[in-house]
Design a protein around this motif. Sequence first.
Motif, mmCIF file in Angstrom:
data_model
loop_
_atom_site.group_PDB
_atom_site.id
_atom_site.type_symbol
_atom_site.label_atom_id
_atom_site.label_comp_id
_atom_site.label_asym_id
_atom_site.label_seq_id
_atom_site.Cartn_x
_atom_site.Cartn_y
_atom_site.Cartn_z
ATOM 1 N N PRO A 88 0.806 -1.221 0.000
ATOM 2 C CA PRO A 88 0.000 0.000 0.000
ATOM 3 C C PRO A 88 0.842 1.275 0.000
ATOM 4 O O PRO A 88 1.818 1.396 0.739
ATOM 5 C CB PRO A 88 -0.835 -0.136 1.274
ATOM 6 C CG PRO A 88 -1.001 -1.616 1.439
ATOM 7 C CD PRO A 88 0.320 -2.187 1.007
ATOM 8 N N LEU A 89 0.420 2.215 -0.832
ATOM 9 C CA LEU A 89 1.119 3.484 -1.002
ATOM 10 C C LEU A 89 1.027 4.370 0.227
ATOM 11 O O LEU A 89 1.954 5.136 0.521
ATOM 12 C CB LEU A 89 0.530 4.210 -2.217
ATOM 13 C CG LEU A 89 1.038 5.598 -2.559
ATOM 14 C CD1 LEU A 89 2.492 5.538 -3.025
ATOM 15 C CD2 LEU A 89 0.163 6.221 -3.654
ATOM 16 N N ASN A 90 -0.093 4.283 0.948
ATOM 17 C CA ASN A 90 -0.393 5.288 1.968
ATOM 18 C C ASN A 90 0.114 4.950 3.365
ATOM 19 O O ASN A 90 -0.478 5.352 4.359
ATOM 20 C CB ASN A 90 -1.889 5.601 2.005
ATOM 21 C CG ASN A 90 -2.784 4.395 2.132
ATOM 22 O OD1 ASN A 90 -2.592 3.394 1.453
ATOM 23 N ND2 ASN A 90 -3.779 4.489 2.986
ATOM 24 N N TYR A 91 1.232 4.200 3.453
ATOM 25 C CA TYR A 91 1.941 4.109 4.730
ATOM 26 C C TYR A 91 2.553 5.476 5.041
ATOM 27 O O TYR A 91 3.012 6.185 4.143
ATOM 28 C CB TYR A 91 3.050 3.058 4.676
ATOM 29 C CG TYR A 91 2.581 1.660 4.964
ATOM 30 C CD1 TYR A 91 2.362 1.237 6.268
ATOM 31 C CD2 TYR A 91 2.346 0.756 3.937
ATOM 32 C CE1 TYR A 91 1.926 -0.055 6.536
ATOM 33 C CE2 TYR A 91 1.908 -0.528 4.193
ATOM 34 C CZ TYR A 91 1.700 -0.925 5.499
ATOM 35 O OH TYR A 91 1.254 -2.193 5.755
ATOM 36 N N SER A 92 2.570 5.833 6.303
ATOM 37 C CA SER A 92 3.180 7.090 6.710
ATOM 38 C C SER A 92 4.666 7.101 6.370
ATOM 39 O O SER A 92 5.340 6.060 6.411
ATOM 40 C CB SER A 92 3.000 7.293 8.223
ATOM 41 O OG SER A 92 3.832 8.321 8.699
ATOM 42 N N ALA A 93 5.160 8.281 6.050
ATOM 43 C CA ALA A 93 6.599 8.420 5.798
ATOM 44 C C ALA A 93 7.415 8.072 7.028
ATOM 45 O O ALA A 93 8.608 7.765 6.938
ATOM 46 C CB ALA A 93 6.900 9.852 5.360
ATOM 47 N N PHE A 94 6.777 8.096 8.205
ATOM 48 C CA PHE A 94 7.469 7.790 9.457
ATOM 49 C C PHE A 94 7.382 6.304 9.828
ATOM 50 O O PHE A 94 7.894 5.888 10.858
ATOM 51 C CB PHE A 94 6.882 8.626 10.597
ATOM 52 C CG PHE A 94 6.993 10.100 10.365
ATOM 53 C CD1 PHE A 94 8.210 10.753 10.494
ATOM 54 C CD2 PHE A 94 5.890 10.842 9.993
ATOM 55 C CE1 PHE A 94 8.320 12.118 10.263
ATOM 56 C CE2 PHE A 94 5.983 12.204 9.766
ATOM 57 C CZ PHE A 94 7.201 12.847 9.898
ATOM 58 N N SER A 95 6.710 5.497 8.998
ATOM 59 C CA SER A 95 6.499 4.093 9.344
ATOM 60 C C SER A 95 7.698 3.212 9.010
ATOM 61 O O SER A 95 7.792 2.093 9.491
ATOM 62 C CB SER A 95 5.274 3.550 8.596
ATOM 63 O OG SER A 95 5.549 3.427 7.205
ATOM 64 N N ASP A 96 8.585 3.692 8.129
ATOM 65 C CA ASP A 96 9.723 2.897 7.649
ATOM 66 C C ASP A 96 9.279 1.631 6.928
ATOM 67 O O ASP A 96 10.003 0.628 6.908
ATOM 68 C CB ASP A 96 10.668 2.535 8.804
ATOM 69 C CG ASP A 96 11.369 3.746 9.386
ATOM 70 O OD1 ASP A 96 11.667 4.673 8.610
ATOM 71 O OD2 ASP A 96 11.613 3.768 10.606
ATOM 72 N N ALA A 97 8.078 1.647 6.346
ATOM 73 C CA ALA A 97 7.618 0.486 5.576
ATOM 74 C C ALA A 97 8.530 0.290 4.370
ATOM 75 O O ALA A 97 8.766 1.235 3.612
ATOM 76 C CB ALA A 97 6.183 0.682 5.127
ATOM 77 N N PRO A 98 9.044 -0.917 4.171
ATOM 78 C CA PRO A 98 9.932 -1.150 3.030
ATOM 79 C C PRO A 98 9.159 -1.225 1.724
ATOM 80 O O PRO A 98 7.935 -1.324 1.712
ATOM 81 C CB PRO A 98 10.571 -2.494 3.370
ATOM 82 C CG PRO A 98 9.524 -3.198 4.172
ATOM 83 C CD PRO A 98 8.845 -2.130 4.983
ATOM 84 N N GLY A 99 9.878 -1.205 0.639
ATOM 85 C CA GLY A 99 9.251 -1.370 -0.663
ATOM 86 C C GLY A 99 8.627 -0.094 -1.175
ATOM 87 O O GLY A 99 8.951 1.010 -0.740
#
Length: 279
Positions: A88-99
């Motif tokens: 998903p695109l809408n992870y927060s910029a602060f979440s450190d979600a990879p990919g």
Amino acid sequence: MRLAFFGDVVGRAGRDGLAEHLPGLRRRLGLEFVIVNAENAAAGFGITESTAKELFEAGADALTLGNHSWDQKEALTYIVREPRLIRPLNYSAFSDAPGRGAQLFETPGGKQILVINLLGRVHMDSLDDPFAAVDKELEACPLGAVADAIVVDIHAEATSEKMAMGHFCDGRASLVVGTHTHVPTADCQILTGGTAYQTDAGACADYDSVIGNQKEEPLRRFTTRISGGRYKPAEGPATVCGVYVETDNSTGLARRVEPIRLGGRLSETVPAVEAVAVR
């Protein structure tokens, strides 16, 4: 341009169903690009490198995810190495979600297709605003100017949120299609601005089930409110459910959209198309 999107692959049955039917569909429909939602591909929860490879080998060009993106921990590292896997695109910029939540792909014929994955917020995980996220991406990569086609997978619980996303992207995307609820809806249409839309593509799963899961545990929980164990994917023959779209070569907007249902228990629906050369 001829595209297809297939809904949530649930477990082994869904993977086997795609492996059986997708190669023939690619030839029969002359598909230039295929997207598959794969967030339930690994035993019903998340995705692994090996299950992703099965789907790529079956003929998928890109895989989208959803609320189960990280259920299999190896996905956190695999997605960094595999650009065809979209979370998903809408992870927060602060979440450190990879990919990545959006990716521009090039077909063998040289056409550019943007794939975007979004997670809804109604009765779902609380992520950033999916409307703001997709608006920014569509502004950066406009249809007909940069991208020859754009497909938006809105992985959401609420029908209203999916419909709102379709209208929000109308005229700016080739296809907006819902995933997550696993039941194919009957509202396949081209919106007034030229974007193809379906509220839910359905699942690639055994439909002798409760949304792809073996019936016993969901029934136990609904009738007793007591958990007896994990949900497990149903293991019978899968129905492969998806959406077929033809786009205009100059604008990238849809000129045709039809549902796909093949195999398993649901009545079969496959678009009839003129003969095309095998690509």
